[in-house]
Design a protein around this motif. Structure first.
Motif, PDB file in Angstrom:
ATOM      1  N   CYS A  62       0.858  -1.185   0.000  1.00  0.00           N
ATOM      2  CA  CYS A  62       0.000   0.000   0.000  1.00  0.00           C
ATOM      3  C   CYS A  62       0.892   1.231   0.000  1.00  0.00           C
ATOM      4  N   ASN A  63       0.286   2.405  -0.107  1.00  0.00           N
ATOM      5  CA  ASN A  63       1.097   3.609   0.016  1.00  0.00           C
ATOM      6  C   ASN A  63       0.744   4.322   1.310  1.00  0.00           C
ATOM      7  N   ILE A  64       1.593   5.200   1.715  1.00  0.00           N
ATOM      8  CA  ILE A  64       1.396   5.896   2.993  1.00  0.00           C
ATOM      9  C   ILE A  64       0.105   6.703   2.990  1.00  0.00           C
ATOM     10  N   ASP A  65      -0.237   7.275   1.843  1.00  0.00           N
ATOM     11  CA  ASP A  65      -1.474   8.052   1.747  1.00  0.00           C
ATOM     12  C   ASP A  65      -2.691   7.217   2.131  1.00  0.00           C
ATOM     13  N   GLU A  66      -2.723   5.966   1.695  1.00  0.00           N
ATOM     14  CA  GLU A  66      -3.854   5.098   2.022  1.00  0.00           C
ATOM     15  C   GLU A  66      -4.037   4.980   3.533  1.00  0.00           C
ATOM     16  N   LEU A  67      -2.936   4.907   4.230  1.00  0.00           N
ATOM     17  CA  LEU A  67      -2.997   4.776   5.681  1.00  0.00           C
ATOM     18  C   LEU A  67      -3.350   6.099   6.357  1.00  0.00           C
ATOM     19  N   LEU A  68      -2.706   7.167   5.915  1.00  0.00           N
ATOM     20  CA  LEU A  68      -2.850   8.465   6.587  1.00  0.00           C
ATOM     21  C   LEU A  68      -4.160   9.172   6.286  1.00  0.00           C
ATOM     22  N   ILE A  69      -4.676   9.046   5.077  1.00  0.00           N
ATOM     23  CA  ILE A  69      -5.909   9.760   4.731  1.00  0.00           C
ATOM     24  C   ILE A  69      -7.056   9.308   5.618  1.00  0.00           C
ATOM     25  N   GLU A  70      -7.160   8.018   5.843  1.00  0.00           N
ATOM     26  CA  GLU A  70      -8.228   7.505   6.711  1.00  0.00           C
ATOM     27  C   GLU A  70      -8.044   7.928   8.161  1.00  0.00           C
ATOM     28  N   ALA A  71      -6.814   8.201   8.544  1.00  0.00           N
ATOM     29  CA  ALA A  71      -6.524   8.526   9.942  1.00  0.00           C
ATOM     30  C   ALA A  71      -6.494  10.028  10.219  1.00  0.00           C
ATOM     31  N   SER A  72      -6.628  10.859   9.192  1.00  0.00           N
ATOM     32  CA  SER A  72      -6.552  12.306   9.411  1.00  0.00           C
ATOM     33  C   SER A  72      -7.888  12.861   9.884  1.00  0.00           C
ATOM     34  N   SER A  73      -7.830  13.942  10.630  1.00  0.00           N
ATOM     35  CA  SER A  73      -9.050  14.568  11.137  1.00  0.00           C
ATOM     36  C   SER A  73      -9.861  15.179  10.016  1.00  0.00           C
ATOM     37  N   GLU A  74      -9.210  15.537   8.901  1.00  0.00           N
ATOM     38  CA  GLU A  74      -9.927  16.124   7.777  1.00  0.00           C
ATOM     39  C   GLU A  74     -10.906  15.142   7.189  1.00  0.00           C
ATOM     40  N   SER A  75     -10.547  13.853   7.151  1.00  0.00           N
ATOM     41  CA  SER A  75     -11.433  12.853   6.560  1.00  0.00           C
ATOM     42  C   SER A  75     -12.687  12.626   7.409  1.00  0.00           C
ATOM     43  N   GLN A  76     -12.623  12.997   8.694  1.00  0.00           N
ATOM     44  CA  GLN A  76     -13.771  12.801   9.569  1.00  0.00           C
ATOM     45  C   GLN A  76     -14.929  13.712   9.183  1.00  0.00           C
ATOM     46  N   GLY A  77     -14.626  14.886   8.664  1.00  0.00           N
ATOM     47  CA  GLY A  77     -15.672  15.838   8.312  1.00  0.00           C
ATOM     48  C   GLY A  77     -16.213  15.668   6.914  1.00  0.00           C
ATOM     49  N   LYS A  78     -15.581  14.847   6.094  1.00  0.00           N
ATOM     50  CA  LYS A  78     -16.008  14.662   4.715  1.00  0.00           C
ATOM     51  C   LYS A  78     -16.845  13.413   4.575  1.00  0.00           C
ATOM     52  N   GLN A  79     -17.973  13.555   3.997  1.00  0.00           N
ATOM     53  CA  GLN A  79     -18.849  12.422   3.724  1.00  0.00           C
ATOM     54  C   GLN A  79     -19.070  12.349   2.222  1.00  0.00           C
TER      55      GLN A  79
END
Length: 80
Positions: A62-79
Motif C-alpha cells: 500500500c502507500n502511505i497516503d492510504e494509511l494516513l488519509i483515513e486517519a486524518s481529522s480532515e477525513s472525519q468531516g467529509k462524507q
C-alpha cells in the motif's frame, strides 16, 4: 492543519496486514521491531515512525497516503 488519529491509523495498518495475510509477529520480524511495538502501533498507543511507515508500505503493498488519509481529522468531516 490536519491531525492524525493514531487509533485509526493503527486500525488501517491492521486491516492492510490482515488483507495481506501476514501475522503480527511475522510482520514485526520483517520490519525489525518487536511484536509488542507493532501491537502498540496497531492499537494507537504509539505513533509509527516514518521509517516504520515506509517499511509497512513495501511489505503490505500500500502507500502511505492510504494509511494516513483515513486517519486524518480532515477525513472525519467529509462524507461522500
Amino acid at each position: 492543519m490536519e491531525k492524525i488519529d493514531y487509533k485509526k491509523l493503527g486500525m488501517e495498518i491492521k486491516i492492510h496486514r490482515l488483507r495481506a495475510e501476514i501475522s503480527q509477529s511475522d510482520l514485526a520480524r520483517q520490519i525489525g521491531i518487536s511484536q509488542s511495538h507493532l501491537c502498540n502501533v496497531e492499537n494507537g498507543r504509539l505513533s509509527p515512525s516514518l521509517r516504520l511507515l515506509l517499511s509497512l508500505r513495501k511489505l503490505l503493498g500500500c502507500n502511505i497516503d492510504e494509511l494516513l488519509i483515513e486517519a486524518s481529522s480532515e477525513s472525519q468531516g467529509k462524507q461522500m
